[in-house]
Design a protein around this motif. Structure first.
Motif, PDB file in Angstrom:
ATOM      1  N   LYS A 641       0.846  -1.192   0.000  1.00 23.51           N
ATOM      2  CA  LYS A 641       0.000   0.000   0.000  1.00 23.51           C
ATOM      3  C   LYS A 641       0.878   1.238   0.000  1.00 23.51           C
ATOM      4  CE  LYS A 641      -2.103   1.174   3.823  1.00 23.51           C
ATOM      5  NZ  LYS A 641      -3.053   1.206   4.953  1.00 23.51           N
ATOM      6  N   THR A 642       0.476   2.215  -0.792  1.00 22.61           N
ATOM      7  CA  THR A 642       1.149   3.511  -0.782  1.00 22.61           C
ATOM      8  C   THR A 642       0.098   4.598  -0.630  1.00 22.61           C
ATOM      9  OG1 THR A 642       2.590   5.011  -2.015  1.00 22.61           O
ATOM     10  CG2 THR A 642       1.117   3.615  -3.312  1.00 22.61           C
ATOM     11  N   VAL A 643       0.376   5.539   0.242  1.00 18.09           N
ATOM     12  CA  VAL A 643      -0.542   6.652   0.507  1.00 18.09           C
ATOM     13  C   VAL A 643       0.225   7.950   0.343  1.00 18.09           C
ATOM     14  CG1 VAL A 643      -2.072   7.758   2.172  1.00 18.09           C
ATOM     15  CG2 VAL A 643      -1.928   5.261   2.085  1.00 18.09           C
ATOM     16  N   ASP A 644      -0.266   8.819  -0.512  1.00 19.82           N
ATOM     17  CA  ASP A 644       0.387  10.089  -0.793  1.00 19.82           C
ATOM     18  C   ASP A 644      -0.502  11.233  -0.310  1.00 19.82           C
ATOM     19  OD1 ASP A 644       2.333  11.802  -1.791  1.00 19.82           O
ATOM     20  OD2 ASP A 644       1.302  12.016  -3.710  1.00 19.82           O
ATOM     21  N   GLY A 645       0.136  12.273   0.253  1.00 14.92           N
ATOM     22  CA  GLY A 645      -0.625  13.439   0.696  1.00 14.92           C
ATOM     23  C   GLY A 645      -0.730  13.569   2.200  1.00 14.92           C
ATOM     24  N   ILE A 646      -0.007  12.727   2.953  1.00 15.28           N
ATOM     25  CA  ILE A 646      -0.042  12.847   4.408  1.00 15.28           C
ATOM     26  C   ILE A 646       0.767  14.078   4.832  1.00 15.28           C
ATOM     27  CG2 ILE A 646      -0.278  10.355   4.721  1.00 15.28           C
ATOM     28  CD1 ILE A 646       2.679  10.320   5.586  1.00 15.28           C
ATOM     29  N   THR A 647       0.528  14.543   6.037  1.00 19.66           N
ATOM     30  CA  THR A 647       1.297  15.644   6.603  1.00 19.66           C
ATOM     31  C   THR A 647       1.889  15.203   7.932  1.00 19.66           C
ATOM     32  OG1 THR A 647      -0.560  16.604   7.840  1.00 19.66           O
ATOM     33  CG2 THR A 647      -0.268  17.307   5.543  1.00 19.66           C
ATOM     34  N   THR A 648       2.955  15.859   8.343  1.00 18.61           N
ATOM     35  CA  THR A 648       3.562  15.538   9.646  1.00 18.61           C
ATOM     36  C   THR A 648       2.569  15.799  10.777  1.00 18.61           C
ATOM     37  OG1 THR A 648       4.514  17.763   9.617  1.00 18.61           O
ATOM     38  CG2 THR A 648       5.935  15.945   8.951  1.00 18.61           C
TER      39      THR A 648
END
Length: 834
Positions: A641-648
């Protein structure tokens, strides 16, 4: 003399009665003679067996009546059945008596108030599901109806007329995927052919450490579903953060999931009947939840019998009532209330201390003392079901959830003792309407509408500075979805549309010095989706594929999401499956400062701005193989799984990067394995999960480093004994510690702040917990039943560290602070079912 007169009077009184009866007897004529007169008068013929009319006498029928009136009179006098065969021929036969019992196919329980009707007769089942009805002909069609079940239409000749047989009715409201694996883990947890793991709490036995069928606690028994901080409000599915889960309660998206600020589920277990857990290969009707979906549902069948449950444990009291409203409707009401207003139990104290540890409610600043700490929670929910016709079904849902915590802050200011009250509240108010129309056997349409408002509010009093700070986080969401389902032979097609409007408000208000900031954002989203499902004739192969197109009006952004699931049986014992999906979501939870909202519930919901807070987008693929034979079940699955767009800010950093505001992604490779063996009344299982979860943040010092939710190894071992009266369960949970960052040895402080080593380069100590629970069920009377149970959580009282953080002290040193999970915690429950 007086007695003689009395007898004479009695004789004179009775004699006229005998005279009248005698006259009536003399007026009676054989029915055969009446039939001859009718045949001659109307030129018709009666066919019957000669023995049928023997010794039957009727009153003469006036000759001026119509033919139909004459026949009706004969039927009323004789209980015979006259059936018209043609214009000149009528047959005569005896009435047919039919009796039987009607039961539910799934629970095998009697169906009360089911209707059994035909053109001329009507019957209703009693509390045992029993009915009797009198019919005229074997060719008559009998219709059996019960709200929530498929209508049965059958000719009388296909019933057993020699004995009272059993008629089975099947539920109709939902298209439920057949069960592929029963007792996937314990009784009530099944694997369905639509690739979901389903938990049916009507069948549910028991899991270690639990005496309530807490939805968000039970799902954590499944591989790759856990909580790194042991709360139900922070469930991590395959390495994702909690805000990446889609939480649905009867098709309403929920933004609040926990009581006690996350320690127990906010969804009342007495009204929540099933929960489906979806890791991958989601139905195209579902949006959001880039990590997974937990879909909780109440019952879909109208219960025509009044019943209820009252329960009491060391945390709360609970009540459930099912109230029939006629034969076509029913109302279910459920409520829970904490015991803090009445009594403080040791269990309650343990939970309370766990919630407030290392927060302002626990340890305030120097010279300020806390007192009069109070905590209260409650929830209320109801469901109204109504089925006006066999083709129409209506469901109305309502849910209210509330948490309140308050305490006094006292300090000496200029020699005067002053006290002010701080507090935090978290509540949800949601309503949903679901309408389904069954146009014919192949086509149905469902429209689902909901409105949900979530509010988190904190009032923080600074006694020393005479300051008051108000913080609010509000989410208002309205959604409308239309879904059409068409079934043809081995195919099933879905076509639908959904509109969602989400508004998020964040408020910070300080009185001295005056500061107000209110951010309000609205996002509207349109989506269309289509899907096809095919199953082979022998059901050894199925494939479901579809696509969802989403349009975000604010950004003029189109997101297309294909999804695919394939299942194939190999022989009798093996199943293989492959799944893949693209998903997105527009809301996430962020932490601005660790002390926001008194540090108790510091995460606030935030809408995407398509820039600093991007739209979350995920891609996932998995492949698995399953073996079942002779009580053994082996299930192995690998995924990426890859998730793009997360923030710290959304990843719960408490050490390095705690105050960073950067965007990135994560990639996770994982493996899940489950081994379950059933023998007799025992059910034992071993589950194992492996994960390699890596962040990528181009703007940070450590570009790639382990995720805060990278639990490399997780093992669960358990066994359950289930009997008619007893359920006993015990188990062990073990996992590697959470990644963490420590200060750089020898150079701990730089520029008056903590100087950290490489990001997540260390781990907390490994987590281990042993739990046990037991429930005993018994019958008090025909009206009342009861359950009593007890549980022990963390029997070894192991101090499991769930989080570390560091602060510079007054001596220019670094202090380490740790938050711990629950220690040894006991609970008990008693329920009365009526």
């Amino acid at each position: 003399m007086g007695r003689t007169r009395f007898y004479i009077f009695l004789l004179l009184s009775v004699f006229p009665l005998y005279q009248i009866l005698g006259q009536n007897s003399e007026q009676g004529v054989p029915i055969s003679k009446v039939l001859e007169e009718i045949s001659q008068a109307h030129s018709i013929t009666f066919n019957y067996e000669s023995s049928l009319l023997k010794d039957i006498v009727v009153e003469p029928i006036p000759k001026d009546l119509k033919l139909s009136a004459k026949i009706k009179s004969l039927e009323n006098q004789t209980n015979l059945v006259f059936e018209r065969v043609s214009n000149i021929v009528y047959t005569i036969s005896k009435a047919i008596q039919l009796c039987g019992y009607i039961i539910d196919s799934e629970s095998q329980s009697p169906l009360v108030s089911a209707t059994v009707i035909n053109k001329f007769a009507y019957a209703v089942t009693d509390d045992k599901g029993y009915f009797e009805i009198e019919l005229k002909s074997l060719n008559e069609v009998l219709t059996i109806r019960h709200i929530g079940f498929k209508t049965i239409e059958r000719q009388l000749k296909y019933f057993n007329l020699e004995a009272c047989s059993t008629v089975v009715m099947f539920a109709q409201q939902e298209v439920i995927a057949p069960v592929l694996i029963e007792t996937y883990l314990v009784r009530g947890i099944d694997k369905r052919q639509d690739w979901t793991t389903s938990i049916d709490y009507k069948k549910f036995s028991l899991l270690p450490g639990l005496i309530e069928s807490d939805v968000l606690q039970t799902v954590q028994a499944l591989p790759s579903v856990l909580s790194v901080d042991e709360t139900v409000s922070n469930i991590n599915i395959r390495g994702g953060s909690n805000d990446q889960n889609l939480m649905l309660w009867d098709d309403i998206k929920m933004y609040q999931t926990g009581h006690f600020f996350g320690l127990i589920s906010s969804f009342n277990p007495l009204i929540t009947q099933t929960a489906n857990v979806i890791n991958n290969g989601s139905d195209v009707a579902l949006t959001d939840g880039v990590s997974g979906t937990i879909h909780m549902q109440t019952g879909k069948q109208i219960d025509s019998k009044f019943n209820g449950v009252f329960g009491l444990n060391f945390l709360n009291a609970e009540l459930f009532l099912n109230i029939p409203i006629g034969n076509k409707s029913s109302l279910q009401i459920a409520s829970r209330k904490s015991l803090d207003d009445f009594v403080r139990t040791p269990t309650y104290d343990v939970y309370f201390e766990r919630v407030i540890q290392e927060t302002e409610a626990d340890n305030n600043v120097s010279n300020v003392t806390n007192s009069n700490q109070e905590f209260d929670f409650y929830d209320a929910s109801f469901r109204w079901l109504y089925q006006p016709t066999d083709k129409d079904f209506l469901r109305l849902n309502f849910i209210l959830i509330n948490n309140d915590l308050g305490f006094n802050e006292t300090a000496d200011v200029n020699g005067i003792s002053q006290s002010r009250r701080s507090g935090i509240s978290q509540n949800t108010l949601a309503i949903g309407l679901n309408y389904k129309r069954q146009w014919n056997e192949k086509l149905s349409s469902t429209i689902n509408i909901y409105d949900n408002e979530y509010k988190l509010e904190a009032l923080n009093a600074d006694v020393l500075n005479n300051q008051l700070q108000l913080q609010e986080n509000i989410v208002s969401e309205t959604s409308v979805q239309l879904n059409n389902l068409y079934e043809e032979n081995r195919w099933r097609f879905n076509l639908g549309y959904q509109f969602t409007e989400t508004e998020v408000i964040n408020l910070n208000d300080i009185d001295l010095p005056r500061f107000v900031r209110r951010d309000e954002e609205i996002l509207r989203e349109h989506a269309v989706f289509g899907q096809a499902l095919y199953k082979s004739p022998n059901n050894d192969f199925s494939v479901r594929g579809g696509v969802r197109a989403n349009y975000l009006t604010r950004f003029e952004k189109l997101i297309v999401e294909p999804r695919l699931s394939v299942r194939k049986s190999i022989g009798e014992h093996f199943e293989i499956e492959a799944q893949g999906e693209f998903k997105h979501q527009s809301t996430s939870q962020i932490v601005n400062f660790q002390n926001d909202f008194l540090g108790i519930e510091k995460r606030r919901w935030q809408l995407t701005d398509n820039d600093s807070i991007p739209v979350l987008q995920s891609k996932q693929a998995s492949f698995g193989i399953l073996y079942k034979n002779n009580g053994w079940l082996l299930d192995a699955k690998g995924y990426y799984k890859t998730v793009d767009g997360i923030t710290t800010q959304s990843q719960s950093f408490t050490t390095k990067y705690e105050f960073a505001k950067e965007k990135g992604s994560y990639d996770v490779y994982g493996f899940e394995f489950l081994c379950r063996k059933t023998f007799g009344n025992f059910n034992s299982w071993l589950s194992y999960s492996y994960m390699d979860n890596i962040y990528s943040f181009e703007a940070l010092e450590d570009i790639k480093f382990p995720s805060n939710f990278d639990i490399t190894h997780s093992v669960t071992l358990g066994t359950t004994f289930s009997h008619k009266s007893w359920n006993v369960s015990a188990g062990l949970n073990y996992r590697t510690g959470n990644p963490t960052t420590i200060p750089l040895v020898g150079n701990e402080i730089v520029d008056d702040d903590v100087n950290f080593d490489e990001g997540n380069g260390q781990r907390l100590i490994d987590y281990m917990r042993i739990d046990a629970s037991a429930i005993y069920k018994f019958k008090i009377s025909n009206t009342f039943r009861s359950e009593i149970g007890a549980s022990v959580w963390n029997i070894s009282n192991k101090q499991n560290v769930i989080n570390d953080f560091y602060r510079v002290n007054e001596s220019d040193g670094v202090n380490k602070f740790s938050r711990f999970s629950l220690g040894l915690t006991t609970n008990a429950v008693i329920r009365l079912l009526f």
